[in-house]
Design an enzyme around this catalytic site. Structure first.
Site, PDB file in Angstrom:
ATOM      1  N   CYS A 452       0.802  -1.234   0.000  1.00  0.00           N
ATOM      2  CA  CYS A 452       0.000   0.000   0.000  1.00  0.00           C
ATOM      3  C   CYS A 452       0.829   1.274   0.000  1.00  0.00           C
ATOM      4  O   CYS A 452       0.288   2.361  -0.232  1.00  0.00           O
ATOM      5  CB  CYS A 452      -0.927   0.013   1.209  1.00  0.00           C
ATOM      6  N   HIS A 581      -3.689   7.713   6.105  1.00  0.00           N
ATOM      7  CA  HIS A 581      -3.775   6.452   5.358  1.00  0.00           C
ATOM      8  C   HIS A 581      -5.226   5.990   5.382  1.00  0.00           C
ATOM      9  O   HIS A 581      -5.786   5.652   4.337  1.00  0.00           O
ATOM     10  CB  HIS A 581      -2.836   5.426   5.975  1.00  0.00           C
ATOM     11  N   HIS A 621      -9.505   2.063  -1.678  1.00  0.00           N
ATOM     12  CA  HIS A 621      -8.076   1.912  -1.377  1.00  0.00           C
ATOM     13  C   HIS A 621      -7.357   1.462  -2.646  1.00  0.00           C
ATOM     14  O   HIS A 621      -7.516   0.344  -3.112  1.00  0.00           O
ATOM     15  CB  HIS A 621      -7.913   0.880  -0.261  1.00  0.00           C
TER      16      HIS A 621
END
Length: 780
Positions: A452, A581, A621
């Site tokens: 990520c 995040h 995401h």
């Protein structure tokens, strides 16, 4: 005499050209079989026959050779020997060493014709050839004779020395061009190289196209090298065409060499490494060009701002062109719900392959992620005022965040797996390397997979490379596409995805994240000029020993943020906004909130509350691209001096609230204002987190001037002309259900308003094997 064999003509032959080092037993057998073994078979069959004529079609390659034709020259030498042998035995024979013919034979193609004529050898016309052939049948002609059209001056002029065989023609050798002396090289210009290429290949080429892809084979490379050696008066390396693979690079080489010889070149070129004096860790690095592609057609910074400012939602059910949701319930209720939703970009199958000199066959075997990287990477360069000509042969770096390898499985399960392009098409390293190759870039080039945090880690590498003067410009790219459900199923099984189909960042409903596609790019330059945003500082670290392999570590996150602030010379009071995040997980959100509070929020005193948000609540995401998408959303907010609302926040997660208790911040649910430190005027500063589940964590600090256009365009847009390169047959959107027939074949069931006679008309309206309901049917 009736029935008697009176004459024999042997004209069989094939080519298998190649440099001497490339000749093998196979290439020799291929050429010898029809030429030598065929002739010898005829000789055995006709040895006792009193032939009136026996003409063997040999080649001038037997006499003077030919580029790459060592095997062909030797085979024709055998024919000549057979002709002499027959004559010595009193048998009829003439071995004719033919030169190239113009309209028929092995040299008939225009490219071969052009190459031959450039060597000073002419072409035999049909009428000339017929006359010469009749002459070969006359009594008293030699057993071996040569028939070739030559321009002696040009032919001998290309030879360093005249061979003994041709000494009688030495006086016709063209005089070499005048030279300024043994130590002075003659400049070979781009125009001269293009002319030599056209004569060698037989057609014009792009000055920036790789010559070996433009039709120049290994033999042509040798011939081109010989021509350039004669024109320049220099001794050239045998690897010249591979070291300088385009015409423009060749021209640059000759200019540099001529300048050196004349004493006008750089005193010390060096090895391309940056001198220590040029290293500047305080250098301002600006993003001068931006490109973005998010789900639901969000393809500009302005659209990103509109989406985030209005709490937009671009998450939807999986579209049929990706995969079918049929049978998802067999995975179990929870997992089935977790894989139903995502953020999917539009037209991922479209690509302008011609713009990047990629053949349709290669484009079809390429990972669509690679295609997006090329198009959106070049678009970012355009925004920075850089086109192909300006980028070619520069030390521009490519830094790509990429992780998904769905394409490997797509290729394995299709005919594309047998393509010669399958290996490079599915490679993550090629994803970065292809951009450098297409644009002729020689700076650092790397693909990053830290999960990520990949693209923000790539941004850190680009930032450092520019500060260390390792590259002149840097392109940071991130891309992720979901072409198969398999990865999502594994994440859903691990409990990482949301059953509600959204990232409920900071919300009490947080139960995981939803996956989202994107492609983001920005071109970085070391510059003092105002731009979209400036990178002030960054840091990459690791969680180390946490509760589990994928669990976050709050202390490591806090230390990371402090280090990034220090790297950029930013104090907590300077920060105007934070992009979290914020994946919307019950564990990750509170830990991240605590680390931000410890590093920044608790040290801001009584200043205006600092807004915190996450773009994942709107767009999902993006996994490897998440950090870059968040960075761009933050930059847009800084330019507009506004904090975007948290799209999915309704009831605050009590653990997040506890972590932020007493912290000077806000989690807005509407557009909010931004604080600005007086000593940072007129710029606004913001930080962005990107935490990989691999444990690699990144924080970056950026600054932006209010009112700077989101996507400054110094050049007109690329204007792509895209074609469709799909990897899955898209079901008709009107399909109602898919049934299986008695024989196991799948049948699609459609709903139609047609009845009676009109129904029969509709059923017979078939286009490319599909029943299509015509628009006129609705009028009926």
């Amino acid at each position: 005499e009736a029935g008697r064999l009176a004459g024999l003509w042997h004209a069989a032959g094939v080519l298998s050209d190649g440099l001497l080092r490339a000749q093998t037993a196979s290439t020799l057998r291929r050429v010898y079989a029809p030429k030598v073994h065929g002739a010898w078979g005829l000789q055995l069959a006709c040895a006792a026959a009193p032939l009136d004529a026996c003409v063997l079609f040999s080649s001038i390659a037997s006499l003077i050779g030919g580029g790459g034709q060592s095997n062909y020259g030797a085979a024709n030498g055998c024919l000549d020997s057979l002709g002499v042998c027959r004559r010595q035995r009193g048998q009829a024979a003439s071995s004719v060493q033919w030169g190239p013919w113009a309209d028929v034979g092995m040299a008939a193609s225009s490219s071969v014709n052009a190459r031959i004529q450039a060597s000073g050898m002419g072409l035999i016309g049909l009428e000339q050839g017929a006359t010469a052939f009749r002459a070969a049948l006359l009594p008293g002609v030699p057993a071996v004779m040569s028939l070739v059209v030559l321009s002696w001056g040009k032919f001998l002029g290309l030879m360093p020395t005249v061979p003994p065989l041709l000494e009688g023609y030495a006086s016709r050798k063209a005089a070499p061009a005048a030279s300024g002396g043994a130590s002075e090289s003659r400049v070979v210009t781009l125009e001269m190289i293009m002319e030599s290429l056209e004569s060698t290949i037989g057609t014009g080429v792009d000055a920036d196209a790789p010559l070996m892809e433009a039709g120049l084979d290994s033999l042509g490379a040798v011939e081109l090298g010989n021509q350039l050696q004669q024109e320049s008066g220099m001794t050239l390396p045998s690897t010249l065409i591979f070291d300088y693979p385009t015409a423009r690079q060749l021209a640059g080489y000759f200019k540099e060499e001529a300048d050196k010889a004349n004493g006008t070149g750089d005193a010390a070129v060096g090895d391309g490494l940056a001198p220590k004096a040029a290293v500047n860790l305080e250098a301002q690095v600006n993003a001068c060009g931006v490109s973005i592609m998010l789900p639901h057609g969000m393809n500009s910074a302005a659209m990103v701002r509109h989406m985030s400012a209005s709490s937009g939602d671009v998450i939807a059910e999986v579209p049929p062109e990706r995969w079918s949701l049929e049978g998802a319930e067999q995975l179990g209720e929870l997992i089935g719900r977790r894989v139903r939703h995502g953020g999917f970009v539009h037209a991922a199958e479209m690509f302008d392959n011609a713009r990047f000199s990629v053949s349709p066959a290669e484009a079809a075997a390429m990972d669509p992620q690679q295609r997006l990287l090329m198009e959106y990477g070049y678009e970012a360069f355009h925004g920075a005022g850089l086109d192909k000509a300006a980028l070619n042969n520069t030390l521009t770096g490519i830094f790509v965040g990429i992780a998904q390898q769905d394409w490997s499985d797509v290729v394995k399960n299709s005919t594309m797996g047998r393509s010669v392009y399958a290996a490079t098409g599915a490679s993550l390293s090629i994803a970065a390397g292809r951009i450098s190759f297409v644009l002729g870039l020689q700076g650092p080039c790397c693909s990053y997979d830290t999960a990520c945090s990949a693209t923000l880690a790539a941004n850190h590498a680009a930032f450092r490379a520019l500060q260390l003067n390792e590259c002149s410009e840097g392109l940071v790219m991130g891309v992720t596409l979901m072409m198969l459900p398999s990865v999502g199923i594994t994440f859903a099984t691990a409990g990482m995805l949301s059953t509600l189909g959204h990232c409920h960042t900071f919300d009490k409903r947080a139960d995981g994240y939803v996956r989202g596609e994107s492609c983001v790019g920005f071109a970085l330059k070391p510059s003092e000029e105002d731009s979209h945003f400036a990178v002030l500082g960054a840091c990459v670290r690791q969680d180390g020993k946490s509760a589990s392999l994928t669990a976050p570590n709050g202390q490591a996150q806090g230390s990371l943020i402090k280090a990034a602030l220090a790297d950029g010379g930013v104090s907590p009071i300077d920060v105007s906004s934070l992009e979290a995040h914020g994946t919307g997980t019950p564990l990750g959100d509170p830990i991240e909130a605590g680390s931000m509070a410890a590093a920044i929020l608790n040290k801001r005193g009584d200043s205006i509350p600092l807004p915190i948000g996450s773009v994942k609540a709107c767009a999902g995401h993006g996994e490897p691209t998440a950090g870059a998408v968040g960075l761009l959303k933050l930059a847009v907010g800084l330019a507009r001096v506004e904090g975007a609302p948290n799209a999915q926040l309704q009831v605050l997660n009590e653990h997040v609230g506890a972590a932020l208790d007493g912290a000077n911040c806000s989690l807005p649910t509407t557009l909010s204002s931004m604080p600005r430190a007086p000593d940072r005027a007129p710029k606004y500063v913001g930080g962005v987190n990107s935490f990989g589940y691999s444990g690699t964590i990144v924080h970056c600090e950026i600054a932006s001037l209010p009112g700077v256009p989101p996507t400054p365009q110094a050049l007109a847009g690329p204007g792509y002309v895209r074609k469709r390169y799909g990897w899955r047959k898209t079901p008709n959107p009107l399909i109602e259900e898919r049934l299986k027939g008695a024989d196991g074949t799948e049948l699609d069931s459609f709903r139609t308003p047609a009845m009676g006679p009109l129904l029969q008309i509709v059923a017979d309206h078939i286009v490319q094997g599909n029943v299509i309901f015509p628009g006129a049917g609705y009028m009926e």
